[in-house]
Write an enzyme that holds these catalytic residues in place. Structure first.
Site, PDB file in Angstrom:
ATOM      1  N   ASP A 484       0.841  -1.184   0.000  1.00 31.23           N
ATOM      2  CA  ASP A 484       0.000   0.000   0.000  1.00 31.23           C
ATOM      3  C   ASP A 484       0.883   1.243   0.000  1.00 31.23           C
ATOM      4  O   ASP A 484       1.870   1.316   0.734  1.00 31.23           O
ATOM      5  CB  ASP A 484      -0.891  -0.017   1.250  1.00 31.23           C
ATOM      6  CG  ASP A 484      -1.843   1.142   1.307  1.00 31.23           C
ATOM      7  OD1 ASP A 484      -2.696   1.257   0.417  1.00 31.23           O
ATOM      8  OD2 ASP A 484      -1.728   1.952   2.251  1.00 31.23           O
ATOM      9  N   GLU A 521       1.540   0.350  -4.922  1.00 30.52           N
ATOM     10  CA  GLU A 521       1.107   1.659  -5.398  1.00 30.52           C
ATOM     11  C   GLU A 521       2.317   2.593  -5.440  1.00 30.52           C
ATOM     12  O   GLU A 521       2.824   2.997  -4.397  1.00 30.52           O
ATOM     13  CB  GLU A 521       0.047   2.232  -4.467  1.00 30.52           C
ATOM     14  CG  GLU A 521      -1.259   1.456  -4.452  1.00 30.52           C
ATOM     15  CD  GLU A 521      -2.271   2.094  -3.525  1.00 30.52           C
ATOM     16  OE1 GLU A 521      -3.325   2.515  -4.014  1.00 30.52           O
ATOM     17  OE2 GLU A 521      -1.986   2.175  -2.318  1.00 30.52           O
TER      18      GLU A 521
END
Length: 880
Positions: A484, A521
């Protein structure tokens, strides 16, 4: 205060705020402070083991000793490590510790530290708290190799270099107050406190009693806190538990010899993003007690597992699980949760009452995405039928997915924690205050990720990331990790995780670490943006590493606009822009630009890939623009994760609901859904799909369903229950501005798909998967091969893209494969001169499709014409 012989003049006030920390102690001999040091002034660190330094009536009070400082310079090595402090615009000056006081440094760090500046007369000019991560990394570098957490038998170790005392509180049970307290030993070289316990301590619950100066409290405190290296915790996460993950009682039957589906190269992987609770919370074929839990993945006869096995048979390779580590936002025990009490299904489809009812219990219900870490290396308890059995049940889930033919990816969130400071849900910061989190110039915790940002650039936070990843891989047999907000990590930290995984071998560790895939990400924002503090793990920086980053380029081109548009109706290649009137959806050159982005995405989003652009001239991927940045950034196809929807933002079906004309027939909506997914599944690079997209999943237009409960997040395996559309206006918190757009759509019964539509979407998705895995040409594996084999013959029609893949030498069955993406409302018939006289035909999978429209696709070798129906991706094979 001792240390200055000059008489103190009457105080007239100073810039003294001890609640802030604008000075930074970056090495044992170096402090940096905003502004240039004045030669005529006096600088020091005031240090108090009792935490009693305060500011009153213009001067400091309390007992303290001084570490003298003198103006100096940063070394070149320090400038490289601390670029945000060394840049010309940073305006930080360096101060050096007087060698005569060097012996005071270690002890000083175990109390309160205040940086002070006095004028020539001795008057206090400035005083501030001090940030200490840098000096801790310098002094205690040996801690990077020290054992931490449960160390075998009953032993425990915790890194707490600033603590004055650490004790082990050993409890008789997970909830009882009966305990014994044991002193722990400090290793002065590493700052690690440890204790050797007997084997009888196994399975006991424990906490650490850490006596330490806490800047958030402004005093010395004794924090009772769980272990940052916990491997098991009690229900509610209040206590850690001493466990041996190799214990037989924690292993499901057959665990040690678990057979995994064959590994696939990262660029060949297809990934299905799934939330554990979504998977079964609404599945009546799963026993009620197992719905929403790890156990649902062991229900081989359940509708969800039946569907996952079917997807694996079609070719799907991985299931990506949203956070399954211990998080803070759902009570572990079902009895402690409160669910919505309304009859949500009975309310009108465009009502605001559903979202209001869900909001009433959102903080106490069973639902959250889980991006709120408490303990990074413990399975989440609310997903277990019994939180005390979470380790075994997590492993049963992995075994169940592996048995269905799917490898397992974990979504990991090391970039932030749920809380910091003295918050009861803060773990790291109550053990080593001020270390594990990234601090801003004034000492406050950075929150650009929406929570308390961690600092993996600090040695022991970076180590925690790597150690945790390795534990999940070895002990839980996880096959991949999705980071993340990976751009908030240093590139070096992610590469260190890759290196540690690569070292795992089946013979020694029971795991082939090289088969584990990594992606994340790679967004570039916040206090670290642009490499301000370190080289980030962003899209461009990760190119060539084989660690994938999500590409928003194809997503935006296919859907249209961006997820942040005020008007959600902006159309793109896959949402019918080609059929829009110019005055309705913008000029034709926007469609042409989107087509360039789609072509680039189909070719792996490679920076050096060259193709004929919308201008009619050759263009490189890095020369194509995407919101002011190079669209092409990947060096190899494994660097790119391609997608058109994910848990963030509206589902693909919902995006199309906003963007397509309201009178678009459902059959055409299905076709546009499939066409959009085809750009993902038939392109080079890792393919990523949000769970349910293959069956038109809707969240009733909710763009951020992280806390929207089971209702808005329903994943419905029974088509008779619909797809979730028309479940009421989405929650006001993130969607109210779009309610005027949403209300008439949700009220329209024509926008709710029936079983025929859902079945058609699933069938087309399965065909796309089977086509992807029918030929190695769809996963060429290298930029060189893609550059040599992938091309885009002109289609002659806006909204139509023709892709050719030269399959010679890589696919024994085919000479070439052609894909025609017809995103228009009319039949397309592009002429490919190279196909004149060739043996070309519709792909066998589509030729055998149960869709009569797909079967209308045809090839005319006399003219080289490929005819494809409206809103369809037609695939053709050329054979020798």
């Amino acid at each position: 205060m001792d240390g200055y012989l000059l008489p103190r003049p009457a105080a007239t006030g100073a810039d003294a705020d001890l609640s802030r920390a604008t000075a930074q102690w970056i090495a044992r001999d170096t402090v940096v402070w905003k502004g240039e040091a004045a030669e005529e002034n006096h600088y020091a660190l005031a240090c108090s083991p009792t935490g009693g330094i305060a500011y009153e009536k213009g001067d400091l009070t309390g007992d303290a000793h001084l570490i003298r400082l003198a103006p100096g310079r940063l070394s070149e090595a320090q400038k490289a490590v601390w670029p945000h402090l060394a840049s010309p615009g940073a305006a930080y000056g360096a101060l050096k510790v007087d060698p005569r006081d060097a012996g005071l440094v270690r002890d000083a760090l175990r109390g309160q530290v205040v940086a002070i500046e006095r004028g020539p007369s001795g008057a206090l000019l400035t005083a501030t708290g001090v940030q200490i991560p840098g000096v801790l990394d310098d002094l205690y570098a040996g801690a990077a190799k020290a054992p931490l957490g449960p160390t075998g038998r009953g032993g425990l170790a915790v890194w707490a270099p600033t603590a004055q005392k650490v004790e082990l509180a050993l409890y008789d049970g997970p909830a009882t107050d009966r305990r014994t307290v044991h002193r722990m030993r400090r290793d002065d070289a590493t700052g690690v406190w440890s204790i050797d316990g007997p084997a009888s301590w196994r399975c006991r619950y424990y906490t650490y009693l850490v006596t330490v100066y806490a800047p958030a409290a402004g005093k010395i405190v004794t924090n009772e806190v769980t272990d940052p290296y916990s491997l098991s915790v009690s229900a509610g996460s209040r206590r850690s538990q001493i466990v041996d993950l190799g214990d037989r009682s924690l292993r499901p039957e057959g665990w040690t010899g678990l057979e995994k589906p064959p590994a696939v190269r990262q660029d060949r992987a297809s990934i299905y993003e799934l939330h554990v609770r979504d998977f079964s919370a609404s599945d009546a074929t799963v026993p009620a007690a197992r719905r929403g839990t790890y156990k649902a993945f062991t229900e081989t006869g359940g509708a969800g597992m039946t569907e996952l096995r079917s997807l694996a048979k079609d070719g799907l390779t991985h299931v990506h699980l949203l956070p399954v580590f211990d998080f803070a936002t759902v009570p572990d025990r079902k009895a402690d949760r409160t669910e919505p009490r309304c009859d949500l299904a009975a309310l009108p489809p465009d009502s605001d009452r559903q979202q209001a009812c869900v909001a009433e219990t959102a903080a106490k219900d069973s639902y959250n995405w889980g991006y709120a870490p408490l303990h990074y290396t413990v399975p989440e308890g609310s997903y277990a039928t019994d939180p005390d059995r979470r380790i075994k049940e997590f492993r049963e889930m992995v075994a169940g997915l592996n048995g269905a033919g799917l490898r397992v990816v974990m979504d990991v969130v090391y970039n932030h924690t749920h809380a910091a400071g003295q918050d009861p849900a803060s773990v790291l910061d109550r053990v080593v205050p001020g270390y594990y989190h990234r601090l801003m110039d004034d000492g406050t915790v950075a929150t650009s990720t929406c929570c308390a940002n961690t600092a993996p650039e600090h040695a022991m936070m970076g180590r925690l990331v790597v150690d945790s990843i390795v534990t999940w891989a070895k002990e839980y047999k996880v096959d991949g990790f999705r980071f993340d907000l990976m751009g908030h990590h240093p590139k070096a930290n992610i590469l260190a995780a890759r290196e540690a995984l690569d070292a795992l071998t089946p013979e020694r560790d029971g795991v082939d670490g090289r088969s584990i895939i990594l992606y994340g990400e790679g967004w570039n924002f916040g206090e670290v943006a642009g490499g301000t503090r370190f080289e980030q793990a962003t899209q461009a920086n990760m190119a060539g590493t084989g660690i994938g980053t999500f590409s928003d380029r194809l997503r935006d081109a296919v859907r249209g606009g961006t997820p942040f548009d005020a008007d959600p109706g902006v159309r793109g290649f896959g949402s019918g822009l080609a059929d829009s009137a110019p005055d309705d959806s913008g000029p034709a050159d926007r469609l042409a630009h989107y087509e360039d982005l789609v072509k680039l995405g189909l070719a792996g989003n490679l920076r050096d890939f060259t193709f004929t652009g919308s201008s009619g001239t050759p263009v490189r991927g890095s020369d194509v623009d995407h919101n002011g940045s190079p669209a092409g950034y990947a060096a190899e196809p494994a660097d790119t994760v391609t997608y058109v929807d994910a848990h963030d933002n509206e589902t693909l079906f919902d995006a199309l609901a906003y963007k397509l004309p309201r009178d678009t027939p459902m059959a055409d909506r299905v076709r546009m859904q499939s066409l959009s997914l085809a750009t993902v599944l038939l392109g080079q690079g890792t393919a990523f799909v949000h769970a349910g997209s293959e069956r038109l999943r809707s969240k009733s237009l909710d763009r951020n369903s992280y806390d929207s409960g089971d209702w808005f997040n329903r994943l419905l395996w029974d088509c008779h229950e619909g797809n979730g559309f028309g479940g009421g206006l989405p929650p006001a918190k993130d969607n109210e501005a779009r309610w005027p757009y949403a209300r008439p759509l949700l009220a329209d019964p024509a926008l709710k798909p029936d079983c025929a539509a859902i079945g058609a979407a699933r069938a087309r998705f399965g065909e796309l998967l089977r086509i992807r895995y029918s030929s190695p040409a769809f996963s060429l594996g290298s930029a060189a091969e893609i550059g040599r084999r992938v091309s885009f013959p002109p289609s002659g029609t806006p909204g139509v893209i023709v892709m050719r893949i030269d399959a010679t030498g890589v696919d024994p069955a085919n000479k070439a494969i052609y894909v025609v993406f017809n995103a228009t409302g009319k039949t397309a018939a592009p002429v490919v001169p190279a196909l004149k006289g060739a043996r070309v035909a519709p792909h066998p999978v589509q030729a055998a499709s149960d869709d009569p429209v797909v079967r209308q696709a045809s090839a005319d070798p006399a003219t080289g014409t490929l005819t494809v129906p409206a809103r369809t991706a037609g695939v053709f094979t050329e054979t020798s």
